[in-house]
Every structure is written in structure tokens, then in C-alpha cells.
Scaffold this motif. Sequence first.
Motif, PDB file in Angstrom:
ATOM      1  N   GLY A  98      22.244 -27.827 -25.210  1.00 37.28           N
ATOM      2  CA  GLY A  98      22.812 -27.631 -26.538  1.00 37.28           C
ATOM      3  C   GLY A  98      21.782 -27.276 -27.589  1.00 37.28           C
ATOM      4  O   GLY A  98      22.087 -26.572 -28.555  1.00 37.28           O
ATOM      5  N   ALA A  99      20.549 -27.764 -27.421  1.00 36.35           N
ATOM      6  CA  ALA A  99      19.486 -27.461 -28.383  1.00 36.35           C
ATOM      7  C   ALA A  99      18.734 -26.193 -28.021  1.00 36.35           C
ATOM      8  O   ALA A  99      17.785 -25.820 -28.709  1.00 36.35           O
ATOM      9  N   GLY A 100      19.165 -25.516 -26.947  1.00 33.28           N
ATOM     10  CA  GLY A 100      18.494 -24.302 -26.498  1.00 33.28           C
ATOM     11  C   GLY A 100      19.410 -23.098 -26.509  1.00 33.28           C
ATOM     12  O   GLY A 100      20.253 -22.947 -27.396  1.00 33.28           O
ATOM     13  N   PHE A 101      19.258 -22.253 -25.500  1.00 31.98           N
ATOM     14  CA  PHE A 101      20.079 -21.047 -25.373  1.00 31.98           C
ATOM     15  C   PHE A 101      21.230 -21.330 -24.415  1.00 31.98           C
ATOM     16  O   PHE A 101      21.049 -21.984 -23.381  1.00 31.98           O
ATOM     17  N   VAL A 102      22.415 -20.788 -24.744  1.00 34.09           N
ATOM     18  CA  VAL A 102      23.604 -20.980 -23.914  1.00 34.09           C
ATOM     19  C   VAL A 102      24.404 -19.689 -23.867  1.00 34.09           C
ATOM     20  O   VAL A 102      24.665 -19.066 -24.899  1.00 34.09           O
ATOM     21  N   ALA A 103      24.819 -19.290 -22.659  1.00 36.97           N
ATOM     22  CA  ALA A 103      25.752 -18.175 -22.491  1.00 36.97           C
ATOM     23  C   ALA A 103      26.455 -18.334 -21.147  1.00 36.97           C
ATOM     24  O   ALA A 103      25.912 -18.921 -20.208  1.00 36.97           O
ATOM     25  N   GLY A 104      27.656 -17.811 -21.060  1.00 30.44           N
ATOM     26  CA  GLY A 104      28.382 -17.714 -19.796  1.00 30.44           C
ATOM     27  C   GLY A 104      28.607 -16.246 -19.491  1.00 30.44           C
ATOM     28  O   GLY A 104      29.152 -15.512 -20.328  1.00 30.44           O
ATOM     29  N   PRO A 145      16.130 -24.502 -22.329  1.00 26.28           N
ATOM     30  CA  PRO A 145      15.734 -25.261 -23.519  1.00 26.28           C
ATOM     31  C   PRO A 145      15.168 -24.376 -24.624  1.00 26.28           C
ATOM     32  O   PRO A 145      15.179 -24.765 -25.794  1.00 26.28           O
ATOM     33  N   LEU A 146      14.684 -23.184 -24.251  1.00 24.10           N
ATOM     34  CA  LEU A 146      14.051 -22.275 -25.213  1.00 24.10           C
ATOM     35  C   LEU A 146      15.115 -21.439 -25.912  1.00 24.10           C
ATOM     36  O   LEU A 146      15.599 -20.441 -25.368  1.00 24.10           O
ATOM     37  N   GLU A 147      15.484 -21.820 -27.136  1.00 27.01           N
ATOM     38  CA  GLU A 147      16.586 -21.147 -27.837  1.00 27.01           C
ATOM     39  C   GLU A 147      16.334 -19.657 -28.034  1.00 27.01           C
ATOM     40  O   GLU A 147      17.226 -18.841 -27.813  1.00 27.01           O
ATOM     41  N   PRO A 148      15.123 -19.208 -28.431  1.00 23.57           N
ATOM     42  CA  PRO A 148      14.929 -17.769 -28.646  1.00 23.57           C
ATOM     43  C   PRO A 148      14.498 -17.016 -27.380  1.00 23.57           C
ATOM     44  O   PRO A 148      13.884 -15.957 -27.474  1.00 23.57           O
ATOM     45  N   ILE A 149      14.844 -17.516 -26.198  1.00 25.68           N
ATOM     46  CA  ILE A 149      14.315 -16.978 -24.951  1.00 25.68           C
ATOM     47  C   ILE A 149      14.568 -15.482 -24.811  1.00 25.68           C
ATOM     48  O   ILE A 149      13.664 -14.722 -24.434  1.00 25.68           O
ATOM     49  N   ASN A 150      15.777 -15.028 -25.111  1.00 26.96           N
ATOM     50  CA  ASN A 150      16.078 -13.597 -24.963  1.00 26.96           C
ATOM     51  C   ASN A 150      15.426 -12.761 -26.053  1.00 26.96           C
ATOM     52  O   ASN A 150      15.057 -11.610 -25.813  1.00 26.96           O
ATOM     53  N   ARG A 151      15.259 -13.328 -27.225  1.00 26.70           N
ATOM     54  CA  ARG A 151      14.600 -12.590 -28.302  1.00 26.70           C
ATOM     55  C   ARG A 151      13.112 -12.442 -28.023  1.00 26.70           C
ATOM     56  O   ARG A 151      12.503 -11.429 -28.380  1.00 26.70           O
ATOM     57  N   GLY A 153      11.792 -12.204 -24.990  1.00 25.99           N
ATOM     58  CA  GLY A 153      11.727 -11.104 -24.043  1.00 25.99           C
ATOM     59  C   GLY A 153      11.579 -11.509 -22.587  1.00 25.99           C
ATOM     60  O   GLY A 153      11.552 -12.692 -22.242  1.00 25.99           O
ATOM     61  N   PRO A 154      11.478 -10.512 -21.703  1.00 22.31           N
ATOM     62  CA  PRO A 154      11.465 -10.748 -20.257  1.00 22.31           C
ATOM     63  C   PRO A 154      10.435 -11.753 -19.748  1.00 22.31           C
ATOM     64  O   PRO A 154      10.766 -12.553 -18.868  1.00 22.31           O
ATOM     65  N   PRO A 155       9.189 -11.771 -20.253  1.00 23.44           N
ATOM     66  CA  PRO A 155       8.253 -12.778 -19.732  1.00 23.44           C
ATOM     67  C   PRO A 155       8.737 -14.211 -19.955  1.00 23.44           C
ATOM     68  O   PRO A 155       8.511 -15.087 -19.117  1.00 23.44           O
ATOM     69  N   ALA A 156       9.391 -14.462 -21.082  1.00 23.87           N
ATOM     70  CA  ALA A 156       9.921 -15.799 -21.351  1.00 23.87           C
ATOM     71  C   ALA A 156      11.084 -16.108 -20.415  1.00 23.87           C
ATOM     72  O   ALA A 156      11.193 -17.213 -19.872  1.00 23.87           O
ATOM     73  N   VAL A 157      11.968 -15.138 -20.218  1.00 23.96           N
ATOM     74  CA  VAL A 157      13.125 -15.337 -19.332  1.00 23.96           C
ATOM     75  C   VAL A 157      12.654 -15.652 -17.916  1.00 23.96           C
ATOM     76  O   VAL A 157      13.130 -16.598 -17.276  1.00 23.96           O
ATOM     77  N   ILE A 158      11.718 -14.859 -17.406  1.00 21.75           N
ATOM     78  CA  ILE A 158      11.200 -15.083 -16.057  1.00 21.75           C
ATOM     79  C   ILE A 158      10.551 -16.456 -15.949  1.00 21.75           C
ATOM     80  O   ILE A 158      10.747 -17.180 -14.962  1.00 21.75           O
ATOM     81  N   SER A 159       9.805 -16.851 -16.962  1.00 18.41           N
ATOM     82  CA  SER A 159       9.058 -18.105 -16.908  1.00 18.41           C
ATOM     83  C   SER A 159       9.964 -19.305 -16.689  1.00 18.41           C
ATOM     84  O   SER A 159       9.608 -20.246 -15.968  1.00 18.41           O
ATOM     85  N   GLY A 238      28.198  -8.141 -20.446  1.00 14.82           N
ATOM     86  CA  GLY A 238      27.238  -8.464 -21.485  1.00 14.82           C
ATOM     87  C   GLY A 238      26.917  -9.947 -21.568  1.00 14.82           C
ATOM     88  O   GLY A 238      27.530 -10.779 -20.896  1.00 14.82           O
ATOM     89  N   VAL A 239      25.931 -10.251 -22.394  1.00 13.39           N
ATOM     90  CA  VAL A 239      25.489 -11.629 -22.621  1.00 13.39           C
ATOM     91  C   VAL A 239      25.998 -12.064 -23.990  1.00 13.39           C
ATOM     92  O   VAL A 239      25.695 -11.424 -25.004  1.00 13.39           O
ATOM     93  N   HIS A 240      26.749 -13.157 -24.010  1.00 12.87           N
ATOM     94  CA  HIS A 240      27.379 -13.589 -25.262  1.00 12.87           C
ATOM     95  C   HIS A 240      27.102 -15.063 -25.493  1.00 12.87           C
ATOM     96  O   HIS A 240      27.428 -15.908 -24.648  1.00 12.87           O
ATOM     97  N   ASP A 241      26.510 -15.372 -26.647  1.00 12.87           N
ATOM     98  CA  ASP A 241      26.143 -16.749 -26.964  1.00 12.87           C
ATOM     99  C   ASP A 241      27.370 -17.654 -26.955  1.00 12.87           C
ATOM    100  O   ASP A 241      28.480 -17.253 -27.363  1.00 12.87           O
ATOM    101  N   ALA A 242      27.163 -18.883 -26.487  1.00 15.22           N
ATOM    102  CA  ALA A 242      28.214 -19.885 -26.470  1.00 15.22           C
ATOM    103  C   ALA A 242      27.591 -21.223 -26.850  1.00 15.22           C
ATOM    104  O   ALA A 242      26.407 -21.297 -27.187  1.00 15.22           O
ATOM    105  N   ARG A 243      28.380 -22.293 -26.773  1.00 13.50           N
ATOM    106  CA  ARG A 243      27.859 -23.616 -27.106  1.00 13.50           C
ATOM    107  C   ARG A 243      28.642 -24.673 -26.329  1.00 13.50           C
ATOM    108  O   ARG A 243      29.753 -24.403 -25.823  1.00 13.50           O
ATOM    109  N   PRO A 244      28.077 -25.872 -26.208  1.00 10.84           N
ATOM    110  CA  PRO A 244      28.803 -26.943 -25.521  1.00 10.84           C
ATOM    111  C   PRO A 244      30.169 -27.187 -26.148  1.00 10.84           C
ATOM    112  O   PRO A 244      30.331 -27.102 -27.368  1.00 10.84           O
TER     113      PRO A 244
END
Length: 268
Positions: A98-104, A145-151, A153-159, A238-244
Motif C-alpha cells: 500500500g505504501a509502494g507501487f500497485v497495479a493489476g 515497496p518502491l512507489e516511483p519504480i516505473n518512473r 525506469g527499467p533498472p529499478a524494475v529489474i532490481s 496497459g499498466v494502471h495504478d490501483a490501491r488496496p
Amino acid sequence: MTLLSDAPADIAGRFLAARRAASGLSDYPGMLPETLDAAYRVQDEAIAAWNQPIIGWKVGRINAPLDARYGADRLAGPIFASAPGGTDGAAPAMPVFGAGFVAGEAEFLLRIARTPPQGHSRFTLEEAADLIEAVHVGIEIASSPLEPINRIGPPAVISDFGNNNGLVIGAEIPDWRTSGFEGWEVETFIDGISVGTGKAANFPNGAIGAARFLFELMAKRGIALQPGQWISSGAVSGVHDARPGQRVEARFGSHYRVECSLTEMRGA
């Protein structure tokens, strides 16, 4: 002032600590890797330290202009958990940060039939398809947990495990080779509201292209894929933000749908 180590194992450890605590991260926990290979070294360390069975791998897109910058149009990360797909109103509860990034994400899920031949590093689309034994509909739970992960970029997503926190596995598509599934219209709904549509055929070489990418990447990384593991082949609509507390529904053509609810992850 104490400087934090930027060794891959240390960065991986910070991601895993946040996952275990179900806490949020406001920024990448270290120096961002400059290359995808360096990011995969963080992922390798995280996989080893997490020490849980990998039930599949997610494949995600790297869009322009970042694909040219990083020399790849896709990325991958491990999947550690799954749930049976919800149909006819049933919706398994899937935990998210909930404090990070969420999408379905609505995705076609490909089940691996056998381990790719050792030493085989390049695959045709036909060879990739021959390594797939089934295709299902499903939902990838993209959460970190990393809320701006997609912003970032790819190195963060992979990590951070490819920004994955689970898989909802829906119905199998009979005769998938002749079904034309890659041309089906796929639509995602959040709390009953349509948020995106698309087709797997709009991706480079479709869902089978995602499998080919994964087979070649894993050959390069020296990771042996296992029979029965899943390939989550990309967010079709597509990727669409969601929340708990929200409900995600994915519809595939006129015959299939999968649902789940998103619940707040609790720390260990």
C-alpha cells in the motif's frame, strides 16, 4: 555521515527488507545501475537471498526511447506466488504494498513444457512456441515497496523482482495455437470501470515473442527454466495504478475473465 554500500547484494537487501516489513521506499535504495546487466546482478542477489521457489517469470515492456538507451525492448523478473483465477464473481485476495507501487495487469500466461536445451542461446518463434505446453488467461499483480519504480525506469524494475508480487491464474485456452488469442481484445477494469484495452498482437512478436525473449535472456544469465513454470507475457491492456481495497477484472475476448481483490500487505 555513513555512506551506504552500492554493492548489488546490499541494494538487494534493502529491497528485501522493505518487502518483509511491507514498508515503502521513496527512492531507489542506492546508486541506480547504469545498465540492465548491472540491474540483473541486483536481481540475482535478491533471488538468492529471498530463497523461495520461483513459480514463473514476468516479462515487461521497455518502451521508446528507453529501449534504445538500454538496448532491449523487454525485461524480466521472478514470480514467487500465485492464486487460482477468480471467475463468476469469485476474486482471490492478492496482497500489495500500500505504501509502494500497485497495479493489476491483464496478461496471457504461458506454461513451460520443458527446460530449453542447454547451450541453445537463440530461438525462433516456432522453437519458442514448441517449448510452451499451455496458455492461460490471468492477472499479474505488479507491486513493489518502491512507489516511483516505473518512473525511475527499467533498472529499478529489474532490481526489485521485475515489480512483481504474484500471479492470478485463470482458465486455460483450448487449442491455443489455433485460437488466435493474440488477436483478442483484452480489457481491464478497476472497481468496474474500464481503464484500458489492447491486444497481445500489438507487442513485438506477441506473447510468443515474450517467451522467446525470456528463453534467450535466461540462457545468457545461466538460469535453467523449469517445466511447469509460468511466463507472464506482458500487460496487454496497459499498466494502471490501483490501491488496496480495489477489485481488478480482466476480460479476454468474449469468453474469458479473471478477477481478484487487492489487499494491504502486512509486515512479517
